[in-house]
Design a protein around this motif. Sequence first.
Motif, PDB file in Angstrom:
ATOM      1  N   MET A   1    -119.064 -71.770  15.456  1.00  0.00           N
ATOM      2  CA  MET A   1    -120.114 -70.771  15.321  1.00  0.00           C
ATOM      3  C   MET A   1    -121.470 -71.439  15.499  1.00  0.00           C
ATOM      4  N   PRO A   2    -122.417 -70.685  16.025  1.00  0.00           N
ATOM      5  CA  PRO A   2    -123.751 -71.255  16.212  1.00  0.00           C
ATOM      6  C   PRO A   2    -124.335 -71.720  14.866  1.00  0.00           C
ATOM      7  N   ALA A   3    -124.994 -72.858  14.882  1.00  0.00           N
ATOM      8  CA  ALA A   3    -125.529 -73.454  13.648  1.00  0.00           C
ATOM      9  C   ALA A   3    -126.510 -72.522  12.936  1.00  0.00           C
ATOM     10  N   ASN A   4    -127.359 -71.819  13.692  1.00  0.00           N
ATOM     11  CA  ASN A   4    -128.326 -70.932  13.046  1.00  0.00           C
ATOM     12  C   ASN A   4    -127.647 -69.742  12.367  1.00  0.00           C
ATOM     13  N   PHE A   5    -126.525 -69.300  12.912  1.00  0.00           N
ATOM     14  CA  PHE A   5    -125.766 -68.216  12.273  1.00  0.00           C
ATOM     15  C   PHE A   5    -125.149 -68.697  10.965  1.00  0.00           C
ATOM     16  N   VAL A   6    -124.549 -69.871  10.990  1.00  0.00           N
ATOM     17  CA  VAL A   6    -123.955 -70.442   9.775  1.00  0.00           C
ATOM     18  C   VAL A   6    -125.035 -70.670   8.729  1.00  0.00           C
ATOM     19  N   GLN A   7    -126.190 -71.178   9.152  1.00  0.00           N
ATOM     20  CA  GLN A   7    -127.295 -71.409   8.221  1.00  0.00           C
ATOM     21  C   GLN A   7    -127.734 -70.090   7.584  1.00  0.00           C
ATOM     22  N   TYR A   8    -127.841 -69.039   8.375  1.00  0.00           N
ATOM     23  CA  TYR A   8    -128.200 -67.725   7.844  1.00  0.00           C
ATOM     24  C   TYR A   8    -127.151 -67.241   6.845  1.00  0.00           C
ATOM     25  N   MET A   9    -125.892 -67.373   7.196  1.00  0.00           N
ATOM     26  CA  MET A   9    -124.811 -66.888   6.331  1.00  0.00           C
ATOM     27  C   MET A   9    -124.787 -67.612   4.990  1.00  0.00           C
ATOM     28  N   LEU A  10    -125.154 -68.879   4.983  1.00  0.00           N
ATOM     29  CA  LEU A  10    -125.091 -69.673   3.765  1.00  0.00           C
ATOM     30  C   LEU A  10    -126.405 -69.705   2.993  1.00  0.00           C
ATOM     31  N   HIS A  11    -127.438 -69.096   3.540  1.00  0.00           N
ATOM     32  CA  HIS A  11    -128.727 -69.066   2.861  1.00  0.00           C
ATOM     33  C   HIS A  11    -128.621 -68.201   1.601  1.00  0.00           C
ATOM     34  N   GLU A  12    -129.429 -68.505   0.612  1.00  0.00           N
ATOM     35  CA  GLU A  12    -129.355 -67.806  -0.673  1.00  0.00           C
ATOM     36  C   GLU A  12    -130.051 -66.448  -0.690  1.00  0.00           C
ATOM     37  N   ASN A  13    -130.571 -65.983   0.423  1.00  0.00           N
ATOM     38  CA  ASN A  13    -131.205 -64.664   0.424  1.00  0.00           C
ATOM     39  C   ASN A  13    -130.157 -63.574   0.196  1.00  0.00           C
ATOM     40  N   SER A  14    -130.595 -62.466  -0.365  1.00  0.00           N
ATOM     41  CA  SER A  14    -129.686 -61.351  -0.644  1.00  0.00           C
ATOM     42  C   SER A  14    -129.206 -60.714   0.647  1.00  0.00           C
ATOM     43  N   LYS A  15    -127.937 -60.339   0.642  1.00  0.00           N
ATOM     44  CA  LYS A  15    -127.340 -59.734   1.828  1.00  0.00           C
ATOM     45  C   LYS A  15    -126.656 -58.422   1.459  1.00  0.00           C
ATOM     46  N   VAL A  16    -126.599 -57.535   2.421  1.00  0.00           N
ATOM     47  CA  VAL A  16    -125.823 -56.312   2.329  1.00  0.00           C
ATOM     48  C   VAL A  16    -124.940 -56.291   3.567  1.00  0.00           C
ATOM     49  N   LEU A  17    -123.634 -56.241   3.350  1.00  0.00           N
ATOM     50  CA  LEU A  17    -122.672 -56.237   4.447  1.00  0.00           C
ATOM     51  C   LEU A  17    -122.346 -54.779   4.771  1.00  0.00           C
ATOM     52  N   MET A  18    -122.617 -54.381   6.021  1.00  0.00           N
ATOM     53  CA  MET A  18    -122.341 -53.015   6.449  1.00  0.00           C
ATOM     54  C   MET A  18    -121.309 -53.053   7.567  1.00  0.00           C
ATOM     55  N   LEU A  19    -120.181 -52.418   7.323  1.00  0.00           N
ATOM     56  CA  LEU A  19    -119.086 -52.370   8.280  1.00  0.00           C
ATOM     57  C   LEU A  19    -119.013 -50.955   8.837  1.00  0.00           C
ATOM     58  N   ALA A  20    -118.999 -50.829  10.137  1.00  0.00           N
ATOM     59  CA  ALA A  20    -118.976 -49.513  10.769  1.00  0.00           C
ATOM     60  C   ALA A  20    -117.586 -49.244  11.348  1.00  0.00           C
ATOM     61  N   VAL A  21    -116.869 -48.329  10.721  1.00  0.00           N
ATOM     62  CA  VAL A  21    -115.578 -47.873  11.230  1.00  0.00           C
ATOM     63  C   VAL A  21    -115.865 -46.734  12.194  1.00  0.00           C
ATOM     64  N   ASP A  22    -115.448 -46.881  13.413  1.00  0.00           N
ATOM     65  CA  ASP A  22    -115.703 -45.884  14.452  1.00  0.00           C
ATOM     66  C   ASP A  22    -114.614 -44.806  14.392  1.00  0.00           C
ATOM     67  N   TYR A  23    -114.962 -43.653  13.834  1.00  0.00           N
ATOM     68  CA  TYR A  23    -113.987 -42.570  13.683  1.00  0.00           C
ATOM     69  C   TYR A  23    -113.460 -42.104  15.042  1.00  0.00           C
ATOM     70  N   LYS A  24    -114.345 -41.982  16.017  1.00  0.00           N
ATOM     71  CA  LYS A  24    -113.921 -41.511  17.343  1.00  0.00           C
ATOM     72  C   LYS A  24    -112.916 -42.483  17.961  1.00  0.00           C
ATOM     73  N   LEU A  25    -113.190 -43.770  17.868  1.00  0.00           N
ATOM     74  CA  LEU A  25    -112.277 -44.772  18.395  1.00  0.00           C
ATOM     75  C   LEU A  25    -110.934 -44.682  17.692  1.00  0.00           C
ATOM     76  N   HIS A  26    -110.964 -44.502  16.388  1.00  0.00           N
ATOM     77  CA  HIS A  26    -109.730 -44.369  15.619  1.00  0.00           C
ATOM     78  C   HIS A  26    -108.959 -43.119  16.052  1.00  0.00           C
ATOM     79  N   ALA A  27    -109.651 -41.995  16.104  1.00  0.00           N
ATOM     80  CA  ALA A  27    -108.997 -40.729  16.448  1.00  0.00           C
ATOM     81  C   ALA A  27    -108.452 -40.755  17.874  1.00  0.00           C
ATOM     82  N   THR A  28    -109.166 -41.394  18.784  1.00  0.00           N
ATOM     83  CA  THR A  28    -108.754 -41.474  20.182  1.00  0.00           C
ATOM     84  C   THR A  28    -107.517 -42.338  20.353  1.00  0.00           C
ATOM     85  N   ASN A  29    -107.402 -43.360  19.529  1.00  0.00           N
ATOM     86  CA  ASN A  29    -106.309 -44.313  19.660  1.00  0.00           C
ATOM     87  C   ASN A  29    -105.152 -44.061  18.702  1.00  0.00           C
ATOM     88  N   SER A  30    -105.184 -43.011  17.949  1.00  0.00           N
ATOM     89  CA  SER A  30    -104.058 -42.700  17.062  1.00  0.00           C
ATOM     90  C   SER A  30    -102.843 -42.410  17.919  1.00  0.00           C
TER      91      SER A  30
END
Length: 163
Positions: A1-30
Amino acid sequence: MPANFVQYMLHENSKVLMLAVDYKLHATNSPSHAYTSYGDTSQESQFDYIIRFMDKEGTLNYTKAICILITKWDMSPDQSEEAAIRFLESEYLGLFNLCQEMQAKYNLRFEIYRYSLGKFGRRNSYVYVPRDSETIYNWLCSFMPVQKERNSKNTWLGKMFKK
């Protein structure tokens, strides 16, 4: 992984993880259970991987919340919040349980929101409906403090930070 990404991930700043489940993709591929065009991996397995990676690397120590957004929810026959939660519990139970596990382990918030940008017409027309965006914005503001900061042009900016 890129070093700046790892540095960001390990930094002590507060984070909010947002995961987007694509309903249309799910419904289309059922009935293949949310399989995407990313080879043979599902949306759920990708989210599972990233959450477990963040857990292993210590990123969740600095995470205030995990939010699952069920996008394109306006395509669902039942657009209620309750139906969105039932959808996640029935179609993404492993992800749902993993988020609950991380909620208990790290004492973080875990929320599920339906999300739609608005109404799309057949001729590329679009009407923005702010309901879902406002709900998520208000939720974020309810626990992430906002600090006023001046930018280089001496105008005020809102900035979320860790106290």
